[in-house]
Design a protein around this motif. Structure first.
Motif, PDB file in Angstrom:
ATOM      1  N   ILE B  14      41.569 -32.584  -6.343  1.00  0.00           N
ATOM      2  CA  ILE B  14      41.038 -33.946  -6.272  1.00  0.00           C
ATOM      3  C   ILE B  14      41.405 -34.693  -7.555  1.00  0.00           C
ATOM      4  CG2 ILE B  14      38.928 -35.341  -6.205  1.00  0.00           C
ATOM      5  CD1 ILE B  14      39.357 -34.101  -3.546  1.00  0.00           C
ATOM      6  N   LEU B  15      42.046 -35.846  -7.390  1.00  0.00           N
ATOM      7  CA  LEU B  15      42.395 -36.686  -8.533  1.00  0.00           C
ATOM      8  C   LEU B  15      41.128 -37.028  -9.316  1.00  0.00           C
ATOM      9  CD1 LEU B  15      44.689 -38.511  -9.845  1.00  0.00           C
ATOM     10  CD2 LEU B  15      43.777 -40.352  -8.408  1.00  0.00           C
ATOM     11  N   LYS B  41      29.792 -32.698 -13.866  1.00  0.00           N
ATOM     12  CA  LYS B  41      28.363 -32.944 -14.094  1.00  0.00           C
ATOM     13  C   LYS B  41      27.668 -31.620 -14.385  1.00  0.00           C
ATOM     14  CE  LYS B  41      28.057 -36.562 -10.529  1.00  0.00           C
ATOM     15  NZ  LYS B  41      28.610 -36.294  -9.197  1.00  0.00           N
ATOM     16  N   ALA B  62      23.265 -27.921  -0.911  1.00  0.00           N
ATOM     17  CA  ALA B  62      22.682 -28.952  -0.048  1.00  0.00           C
ATOM     18  C   ALA B  62      22.864 -30.346  -0.621  1.00  0.00           C
ATOM     19  CB  ALA B  62      21.200 -28.671   0.158  1.00  0.00           C
ATOM     20  N   MET B  63      22.836 -30.489  -1.958  1.00  0.00           N
ATOM     21  CA  MET B  63      22.757 -31.829  -2.501  1.00  0.00           C
ATOM     22  C   MET B  63      23.539 -32.058  -3.796  1.00  0.00           C
ATOM     23  SD  MET B  63      19.356 -33.884  -3.641  1.00  0.00           S
ATOM     24  CE  MET B  63      19.017 -35.423  -2.843  1.00  0.00           C
ATOM     25  N   LEU B  64      23.439 -31.142  -4.745  1.00  0.00           N
ATOM     26  CA  LEU B  64      23.988 -31.432  -6.074  1.00  0.00           C
ATOM     27  C   LEU B  64      25.507 -31.559  -6.058  1.00  0.00           C
ATOM     28  CD1 LEU B  64      21.783 -29.057  -8.268  1.00  0.00           C
ATOM     29  CD2 LEU B  64      21.377 -31.446  -7.618  1.00  0.00           C
ATOM     30  N   ALA B  65      26.161 -30.793  -5.191  1.00  0.00           N
ATOM     31  CA  ALA B  65      27.621 -30.866  -5.090  1.00  0.00           C
ATOM     32  C   ALA B  65      28.008 -31.260  -3.679  1.00  0.00           C
ATOM     33  CB  ALA B  65      28.240 -29.512  -5.437  1.00  0.00           C
ATOM     34  N   ASN B  66      29.115 -31.951  -3.564  1.00  0.00           N
ATOM     35  CA  ASN B  66      29.695 -32.248  -2.256  1.00  0.00           C
ATOM     36  C   ASN B  66      30.875 -31.314  -2.071  1.00  0.00           C
ATOM     37  OD1 ASN B  66      31.202 -33.166  -0.106  1.00  0.00           O
ATOM     38  ND2 ASN B  66      30.833 -35.330  -0.538  1.00  0.00           N
ATOM     39  N   VAL B  68      33.213 -31.044  -0.181  1.00  0.00           N
ATOM     40  CA  VAL B  68      34.512 -31.622   0.172  1.00  0.00           C
ATOM     41  C   VAL B  68      35.333 -31.911  -1.088  1.00  0.00           C
ATOM     42  CG1 VAL B  68      35.676 -33.576   1.294  1.00  0.00           C
ATOM     43  CG2 VAL B  68      33.564 -32.666   2.265  1.00  0.00           C
ATOM     44  N   ILE B  69      34.657 -32.290  -2.158  1.00  0.00           N
ATOM     45  CA  ILE B  69      35.375 -32.758  -3.346  1.00  0.00           C
ATOM     46  C   ILE B  69      35.021 -31.987  -4.610  1.00  0.00           C
ATOM     47  CG2 ILE B  69      35.814 -35.137  -2.607  1.00  0.00           C
ATOM     48  CD1 ILE B  69      33.203 -35.970  -3.995  1.00  0.00           C
TER      49      ILE B  69
END
Lengths: 227, 78
Positions: B14-15, B41, B62-66, B68-69
């Motif tokens: 991911i750029l 982060k 669930a929330m802190l990381a996505n 996909v990216i």
């Protein structure tokens, strides 16, 4: 167009474009119904718009907190049952975070917030929100975002392209570095559409670059009448 | 009470334009040896009861990381 059709517009803390979205719904001939992020029912609406803005201050990631709000739980349930849902800008981010649409929206490649009138090619004119357009048609509606670069895995991009699920593509210059110039996508069923540009800001030549955006709102009404 | 650190980083493919901008700015301050910067982060989570690592892992997923990216790592603070 039946005046009894209702389209819900969700307001999150930090939403900016909910009033313009409601205005676009009214201009299309439907009744706009305000939905609050804490609502646990959708008030019987026939379709839902998740508007632009900075829900929950864009804390964590755009749409990441809004995705867990009570009203979005209902939107997810309704979308999976076939209700038309349109996510605009921050609303598109919410739909991706909620996994109603694949991929994610990240910081613009140029790091700048982009605000301009943008040409788009309508790539898929068979969704609930795009049926009033012609495939290959060029429309002009505003973009305004700092985190609108669409990304997804190579497999997901290939799948979206193969299934014709790229709904809109940037034309005449990609504002944010989105993969494959993707401005908006649809789910496989065609009832959930998300895009970064703002159709609700282009419904009247008095205030927008065109009235091209209104077709998204009239398209869904026609599809509801036909359904 | 356990303190768990969750580090979230953009996936390598991911750029990361923010990291790139920082990397371009550092040489002007004399940091000529810096060849790359990635910006992520860090979350410091306090967990009272249960398995703190498991709790942080599930919160990150669930929330802190996505996913996909972003990738994430979880560790108990020393």
């Amino acid at each position: 167009m039946s005046a009894t059709l209702t389209v819900g517009v969700v307001t999150f803390p930090g939403s900016l474009d909910d009033r313009d979205a409601a205005r676009a719904v009214t201009a299309s001939g439907a009744t706009a119904v305000s939905l609050w992020h804490g609502d646990t029912d959708l008030k019987g609406v026939d379709a839902v718009v998740l508007p632009g803005g900075f829900s929950y201050g864009d804390y964590l990631r755009g749409g990441a907190i809004a995705r867990f709000s009570p009203v979005v739980a209902e939107v997810i349930r309704a979308a999976n049952d076939g209700m038309p849902v349109l996510g605009i800008c921050n609303g598109f981010q919410v739909l991706c975070e909620a996994h109603l649409l694949p991929g994610a929206l990240v910081r613009n490649a140029g790091l700048r917030f982009i605000c301009r009138d943008q040409q788009l090619t309508v790539e898929n004119a068979s969704t609930r929100w795009t049926s009033g357009y012609t495939e290959g048609e060029t429309i002009t509606i505003p973009v305004k975002h700092g985190e609108g670069r669409y990304v997804a895995t190579a497999d997901t991009i290939a799948e979206l392209e193969a299934e014709g699920r790229v709904a809109f593509r940037y034309q005449g210059g990609n504002p944010n570095g989105a993969l494959n110039d993707i401005a908006g996508i649809t789910n496989a069923a065609g009832n959930v559409v998300g895009l970064m540009p703002h159709p609700e800001h282009a419904i009247d030549l008095l205030t927008g670059p065109s009235a091209d955006g209104l077709t998204m709102f009239t398209s869904v009404l026609k599809s509801l009448v036909a359904a | 009470m356990a303190r768990v650190i969750v580090d979230v980083m953009p996936k390598p493919e991911i750029l990361d334009p923010q990291g790139q901008a920082i990397a371009r700015a550092l040489p002007s301050l004399g940091f000529d040896n810096v060849t790359s910067v990635r910006q992520g982060k860090r979350f410091e989570i306090e967990v009272d009861g249960g398995d703190p690592l498991d709790v942080a892992n599930r919160a990150a997923e669930a929330m802190l990381a996505n996913p996909v990216i972003e990738d994430f790592t979880v560790r108990i603070e020393d």
